[in-house]
Write an enzyme that holds these catalytic residues in place. Structure first.
Site, short mmCIF file in Angstrom:
data_model
loop_
_atom_site.label_atom_id
_atom_site.label_comp_id
_atom_site.label_asym_id
_atom_site.label_seq_id
_atom_site.Cartn_x
_atom_site.Cartn_y
_atom_site.Cartn_z
N CYS A 21 14.31 -28.92 25.38
CA CYS A 21 12.99 -29.31 24.84
C CYS A 21 11.98 -29.46 25.98
CB CYS A 21 13.07 -30.62 24.06
SG CYS A 21 14.18 -30.56 22.64
N CYS A 69 16.16 -34.39 25.41
CA CYS A 69 16.66 -33.01 25.28
C CYS A 69 16.17 -32.13 26.42
CB CYS A 69 16.20 -32.48 23.92
SG CYS A 69 16.31 -30.71 23.70
#
Length: 120
Positions: free
Chosen positions: A42, A39
């Site tokens: 993230c 991600c």
């Protein structure tokens, strides 16, 4: 920062298998970062959390939960998008924030939700 598995989550944060009502098991307020290695947003949050972790050492805990490895745990908290950040105060209900937060948003939530003040 500490990575949590379901087992460590149940002992350090909340045993959702035994308790229906929220009972925080921690010794200090915490932030839980639900993330995945693939991600992009993230990855932008991680260095901010690392800095906050050292700046607020002894005042709050920061945990990370890999949603790919801990799917049951992510499901228990209804994680549908990542990053999702769970702010857990010592008293009261936790609050979830979805999406990548910037440094200022983290500091505001730490002060407002967790009640933790930063030393100057």
């Amino acid at each position: 920062m500490e990575h949590l598995t379901k087992e460590t989550f149940l002992t350090k944060v909340f045993d959702y298998e035994k308790n229906k009502e929220w009972v925080y098991a921690g010794e200090r307020p915490c932030i839980i970062d639900f993330y995945a290695d693939w991600c992009g947003p993230c990855k932008m949050v991680t260095p901010i959390l690392e800095k906050i972790s050292s700046e607020y050492a002894g005042k709050l805990n920061i945990y990370k939960v890999d949603t790919d490895k801990e799917q049951e745990l992510a499901g228990a908290f209804g994680i549908q998008s990542i990053p999702s950040l769970l702010f857990i105060p010592m008293a009261g209900q936790p609050q979830m924030a979805r999406g990548a937060l910037d440094r200022g948003s983290f500091e505001k939530a730490i002060a407002d939700v967790l009640g933790v003040k930063k030393e100057n």
